[in-house]
Design an enzyme around this catalytic site. Structure first.
Site, PDB file in Angstrom:
ATOM      1  N   SER A  61       0.796  -1.238   0.000  1.00  0.00           N
ATOM      2  CA  SER A  61       0.000   0.000   0.000  1.00  0.00           C
ATOM      3  C   SER A  61       0.823   1.281   0.000  1.00  0.00           C
ATOM      4  O   SER A  61       0.269   2.357  -0.236  1.00  0.00           O
ATOM      5  CB  SER A  61      -0.908   0.030   1.220  1.00  0.00           C
ATOM      6  OG  SER A  61      -2.074  -0.662   0.943  1.00  0.00           O
ATOM      7  N   LYS A  64       0.567   3.462  -2.869  1.00  0.00           N
ATOM      8  CA  LYS A  64      -0.655   4.263  -3.078  1.00  0.00           C
ATOM      9  C   LYS A  64      -0.339   5.760  -3.057  1.00  0.00           C
ATOM     10  O   LYS A  64      -0.974   6.543  -3.756  1.00  0.00           O
ATOM     11  CB  LYS A  64      -1.711   3.927  -2.021  1.00  0.00           C
ATOM     12  CG  LYS A  64      -2.369   2.569  -2.259  1.00  0.00           C
ATOM     13  CD  LYS A  64      -3.262   2.162  -1.118  1.00  0.00           C
ATOM     14  CE  LYS A  64      -4.002   0.874  -1.439  1.00  0.00           C
ATOM     15  NZ  LYS A  64      -4.297   0.048  -0.277  1.00  0.00           N
ATOM     16  N   TYR A 189      -2.442  -2.321 -10.735  1.00  0.00           N
ATOM     17  CA  TYR A 189      -2.460  -2.222  -9.266  1.00  0.00           C
ATOM     18  C   TYR A 189      -1.611  -3.327  -8.626  1.00  0.00           C
ATOM     19  O   TYR A 189      -0.816  -3.066  -7.707  1.00  0.00           O
ATOM     20  CB  TYR A 189      -3.914  -2.280  -8.772  1.00  0.00           C
ATOM     21  CG  TYR A 189      -4.031  -2.324  -7.267  1.00  0.00           C
ATOM     22  CD1 TYR A 189      -3.788  -1.185  -6.500  1.00  0.00           C
ATOM     23  CD2 TYR A 189      -4.362  -3.507  -6.605  1.00  0.00           C
ATOM     24  CE1 TYR A 189      -3.878  -1.232  -5.109  1.00  0.00           C
ATOM     25  CE2 TYR A 189      -4.453  -3.559  -5.220  1.00  0.00           C
ATOM     26  CZ  TYR A 189      -4.210  -2.425  -4.481  1.00  0.00           C
ATOM     27  OH  TYR A 189      -4.286  -2.475  -3.107  1.00  0.00           O
ATOM     28  N   TYR A 241      -4.777   3.671   7.514  1.00  0.00           N
ATOM     29  CA  TYR A 241      -6.125   3.089   7.447  1.00  0.00           C
ATOM     30  C   TYR A 241      -6.957   3.489   8.667  1.00  0.00           C
ATOM     31  O   TYR A 241      -6.914   4.629   9.101  1.00  0.00           O
ATOM     32  CB  TYR A 241      -6.075   1.552   7.340  1.00  0.00           C
ATOM     33  CG  TYR A 241      -5.020   1.028   6.432  1.00  0.00           C
ATOM     34  CD1 TYR A 241      -5.047   1.329   5.079  1.00  0.00           C
ATOM     35  CD2 TYR A 241      -3.986   0.242   6.909  1.00  0.00           C
ATOM     36  CE1 TYR A 241      -4.090   0.846   4.223  1.00  0.00           C
ATOM     37  CE2 TYR A 241      -3.019  -0.253   6.060  1.00  0.00           C
ATOM     38  CZ  TYR A 241      -3.074   0.061   4.726  1.00  0.00           C
ATOM     39  OH  TYR A 241      -2.114  -0.419   3.900  1.00  0.00           O
ATOM     40  N   VAL A 259       1.153  -3.818   3.762  1.00  0.00           N
ATOM     41  CA  VAL A 259       1.108  -5.135   4.406  1.00  0.00           C
ATOM     42  C   VAL A 259       2.395  -5.942   4.203  1.00  0.00           C
ATOM     43  O   VAL A 259       2.551  -7.012   4.791  1.00  0.00           O
ATOM     44  CB  VAL A 259      -0.115  -5.984   3.971  1.00  0.00           C
ATOM     45  CG1 VAL A 259      -1.400  -5.423   4.537  1.00  0.00           C
ATOM     46  CG2 VAL A 259      -0.188  -6.142   2.465  1.00  0.00           C
TER      47      VAL A 259
HETATM   48  N1  GLN Z   1      -1.620  -5.676  -1.990  1.00  0.00           N
HETATM   49  C1  GLN Z   1      -2.375  -5.315  -0.838  1.00  0.00           C
HETATM   50  C2  GLN Z   1      -3.837  -5.511  -1.130  1.00  0.00           C
HETATM   51  O1  GLN Z   1      -4.214  -5.114  -2.173  1.00  0.00           O
HETATM   52  C3  GLN Z   1      -2.126  -3.909  -0.464  1.00  0.00           C
HETATM   53  C4  GLN Z   1      -2.883  -3.505   0.773  1.00  0.00           C
HETATM   54  C5  GLN Z   1      -2.016  -3.090   1.897  1.00  0.00           C
HETATM   55  O2  GLN Z   1      -0.784  -3.036   1.821  1.00  0.00           O
HETATM   56  N2  GLN Z   1      -2.667  -2.788   2.985  1.00  0.00           N
HETATM   57  O3  GLN Z   1      -4.599  -6.032  -0.351  1.00  0.00           O
END
Ligand code: GLN
Length: 305
Positions: A61, A64, A189, A241, A259
């Protein structure tokens, strides 16, 4: 500074056992829970590191923030703001339960999966492969590391088993928020989430955001100051988040987690911080990573509040 970073890692290591590595795709479940590293870049471009600072991990993420930046660079603020809102959802990053029956831009933000997937459509390029390559080039430019690459195993794992993201993307399509082919958008993505970085790369990217888009290495303008403000503001309210409010209290700087176990933290005007520790809390944030940032914030008075 090095002693401080080493002490912070030593003091926070105990928290690792309370977390768990991500298991939503098989590749991430292979991470070594005990790896723990940190890198800090100052506004004078000085780099200080400790622990497993040079271990590679996927940005997940954290990318992003760069997807948002790329969408801003390619379109300006209005089209970005019209497609994806900026309010914190207070829900997990991959939540389905939006408050209304319909899904619209006010229900999502750039730091959750739906928002980032939608923003991939705003990146310029003749194909989704080209859009992704431009995103990767921007990431390399800001990090100053031309060798940043996609982790092919993680990418394949995301693509083959990321069915929740597939469902979220089809929901965006169902509500008219994306019009392109869903699999192609998702491919961009998934590749983006699978870009490998080290804490040093994250610290350098964070420093560019901390310095209003100006490189601290050579003074070159990497991107517009207004876009740095936009991304920093969204990271402040949504980057961790549904843990963003708590993080604003305890650490007090814009940050983005992934993550894969990384956290990128932006201390405006002062420093960029990259952390890696793959054991996550239930919200998907690095558990020891947050503790380390709390300690650093306390010691160096980093909170902007
Ligand atoms: N690749 C992860 C997902 O799409 C990215 C989300 C994250 O890092 N929280 O669920």
């Amino acid at each position: 500074m090095k002693e401080l970073l080493e002490k912070v890692l030593d003091d926070c290591r105990v928290h690792i056992r309370h977390g768990a590595v991500a298991t939503y795709i098989p590749e991430l479940a292979k991470a070594d829970k005990n790896e723990f590293g940190i890198a800090v870049v100052s506004s004078e471009s000085k780099l200080v590191c400790a622990g497993d600072f040079d271990k590679g991990f996927t940005m997940q993420s954290i990318i992003k923030s760069i997807i948002l930046l790329m969408a801003l660079i390619d379109n300006g603020t209005d089209p970005v703001r019209d497609l994806v809102g900026v309010e914190a959802t207070g829900k997990p990053f991959d939540a389905f339960n939006y408050s209304d029956q319909a899904l619209n831009c006010e229900h999502i933000n750039p730091m959750i999966n739906t928002g980032a997937i939608a923003l991939c459509t705003l990146i310029k390029g003749r194909s989704y492969r080209e859009k992704f390559e431009r995103l990767l080039d921007l990431t390399r430019l800001i990090s100053g590391n031309p060798d940043m690459q996609v982790d092919e195993q993680v990418y394949m794992s995301e693509k083959q088993t990321g069915n929740k993201n597939r469902a979220l993307a089809y929901m965006l399509k169902a509500y008219g928020m994306i019009s392109d082919d869903v699999e192609e958008v998702l491919d961009c993505y998934f590749r983006a989430c699978s870009v490998r970085a080290t804490t040093v790369d994250l610290a350098r990217i964070a420093m560019a955001f901390a310095n209003g888009g100006i490189s601290v290495v050579d003074g070159k303008k990497l991107f517009d100051r207004n876009y740095a403000r936009y991304v920093n503001a969204v990271m402040m309210t949504c980057g961790m988040y549904d843990g963003s409010g708590e993080f604003a209290l305890s650490v007090g700087v814009p940050a983005k987690s992934g993550v894969g176990g990384g956290i990128m933290a932006v201390v405006p005007g002062r420093m960029g911080i990259g952390i890696y520790s793959p054991a996550l809390d239930p919200k998907g944030n690095s558990i020891a990573g947050i503790k380390a940032l709390e300690k650093l914030s306390e010691n160096l008075e980093l909170s902007i509040f």
